[in-house]
Motif scaffolding. Sequence first.
Motif, PDB file in Angstrom:
ATOM      1  N   THR A 143      -4.430   1.226  37.607  1.00  0.00           N
ATOM      2  CA  THR A 143      -3.282   0.996  38.243  1.00  0.00           C
ATOM      3  C   THR A 143      -2.460   2.198  38.571  1.00  0.00           C
ATOM      4  N   PHE A 144      -2.234   2.643  39.813  1.00  0.00           N
ATOM      5  CA  PHE A 144      -1.272   3.931  39.848  1.00  0.00           C
ATOM      6  C   PHE A 144       0.078   3.567  40.022  1.00  0.00           C
ATOM      7  N   SER A 145       0.864   4.348  39.367  1.00  0.00           N
ATOM      8  CA  SER A 145       2.497   3.898  39.329  1.00  0.00           C
ATOM      9  C   SER A 145       2.868   5.273  40.508  1.00  0.00           C
ATOM     10  N   PRO A 146       3.646   4.652  41.642  1.00  0.00           N
ATOM     11  CA  PRO A 146       4.265   5.841  42.580  1.00  0.00           C
ATOM     12  C   PRO A 146       5.376   6.488  41.691  1.00  0.00           C
ATOM     13  N   LYS A 147       5.590   7.783  41.808  1.00  0.00           N
ATOM     14  CA  LYS A 147       6.695   8.415  41.062  1.00  0.00           C
ATOM     15  C   LYS A 147       7.875   7.932  41.678  1.00  0.00           C
ATOM     16  N   ILE A 148       8.003   7.544  42.932  1.00  0.00           N
ATOM     17  CA  ILE A 148       9.326   7.321  43.631  1.00  0.00           C
ATOM     18  C   ILE A 148       8.998   5.924  44.525  1.00  0.00           C
ATOM     19  N   SER A 149       9.967   5.307  44.399  1.00  0.00           N
ATOM     20  CA  SER A 149       9.969   3.792  45.055  1.00  0.00           C
ATOM     21  C   SER A 149      10.082   3.842  46.439  1.00  0.00           C
ATOM     22  N   GLU A 184      11.891   2.323  48.605  1.00  0.00           N
ATOM     23  CA  GLU A 184      13.296   2.654  48.858  1.00  0.00           C
ATOM     24  C   GLU A 184      13.831   4.004  48.811  1.00  0.00           C
ATOM     25  N   LYS A 185      13.290   4.795  47.949  1.00  0.00           N
ATOM     26  CA  LYS A 185      13.531   6.333  47.873  1.00  0.00           C
ATOM     27  C   LYS A 185      13.089   7.225  48.685  1.00  0.00           C
ATOM     28  N   PRO A 194      10.911   6.096  59.258  1.00  0.00           N
ATOM     29  CA  PRO A 194      10.741   6.442  57.704  1.00  0.00           C
ATOM     30  C   PRO A 194       9.794   5.077  57.382  1.00  0.00           C
ATOM     31  N   GLU A 195       9.660   3.768  57.782  1.00  0.00           N
ATOM     32  CA  GLU A 195       9.089   2.857  57.308  1.00  0.00           C
ATOM     33  C   GLU A 195       7.550   2.970  57.477  1.00  0.00           C
ATOM     34  N   SER A 196       7.204   3.519  58.751  1.00  0.00           N
ATOM     35  CA  SER A 196       5.991   3.775  59.665  1.00  0.00           C
ATOM     36  C   SER A 196       5.462   4.759  58.687  1.00  0.00           C
TER      37      SER A 196
END
Length: 431
Positions: free
Chosen positions: A158-164, A166-167, A411-413
């Motif tokens: 499982t890889f965890s993103p360093k930022i969300s 949203e951020k 941003p979402e894209s």
Amino acid sequence: MRRKYTIHIDDEPLFKQKLLAYCKNMDYCGVYDSCGYNGHGHDGVNYYSYDFLAGIGSVEAQDGSFEALNNLQRKTDWLFGYLGYDLKNELEHLYSVNYDQLYFSPTMFFQPRYVLIKRDAQWNIEYLEELDNEQSVDLFLKEINDSDTYSKSTETLTFSPKISREKYIDTVNSILEHIHKGDIYEINYCQEFCAEQVDIDPYDTYLRLIEISPTPFASFLKVKDKYVISASPERYMKKEGQTLISQPIKGTAPRGKTTVEDEKNAFDLQNCAKERSENIMIADLVRNDLSRVAKMGSVQVEELCGIYAFPQVFQMITTVVADLDDEKDAIEAIKYSFPMGSMTGAPKIRAMKLIEKYEDTKRGVYSGSVGYFTPSGDFDFNVVIRSLLYNSSNNYLSFMVGSAITAKSVPESEYEECLVKASAIFKLFNS
């Protein structure tokens, strides 16, 4: 002085597996595999260097800076290694203070004891006559062929993103404010995914990665306890004689699930105004970089916004060529164009300052380059993207993905594009 020894390989895939297994006993090794591609080109032109190239063992290694690389290159021999993104601090008034758990040095190159080369269906070994002879090379080959191959694991991580998410979106909106004010035109903004306290088999991981995602600039690099495991589709720069070739990528679309969808995705990418503007901006930056070391009037765009298919994505690739000025050398060609424009932005220095401000992770080898120098002073380097970085001492596994932010970015894209680029690595670990 190196001597060449022609060898015959019956089962090439098996030999490559055994060669990687043999590397487990080495402190240094570098493997570069074109995975059957002949490089990017058009109208019958191709720029591939070798089908397969490996440097095994080390006679001498140096790390740290361009000066260390200069010292080692005076040997006029093969050199294998990497250029880290943070070499930018040596070239400009910049710094890197972001989070780092990988601890790669800014650059590292080694002079290999043995070099294995496959080109045009012929395999050769090059060895140093002051260290080896045909009998010791035969023993070296026997040791490779006696090595145990690795079984393909089905490891789940499982890889965890360093930022969300949203951020990420908030940061892109902040970057867009810089663009709208005219501070920059384009910036490559990246994020890290990591897995901590994991014990992976880097050799098997590389073999599985290039099986899932074969690319023309795939590479495996071992530097003691640190590994670069790369399925890069992008060339930073190649020098062949006095010719320089740079092939920046800007523009990405997912492969379709059906032939019709696939063709539509490629067509849409080719005709997307946003993606083309990204690519053309970076092509202009590359032209400017190369003009600093090229003969006057020699910088040419050979192909603009070509569309190339890879297993997970379509990529938009431009090819820029130039003739190196007679007063400039290979290291200068790199210094005047590094880091590559496709991973920074325009204007480049301002973009790199904002990258340091808005990214959370120190890039290190990511968005740097893995490659080699030949004894004649030629070189070929990829762009370290679609790549895993692993520190086996602290069991930290990491990869980064990014996208080009321009005035037309949503941003979402952009976030979704990052996930498309990460899809091969997620698939690799059943994530």
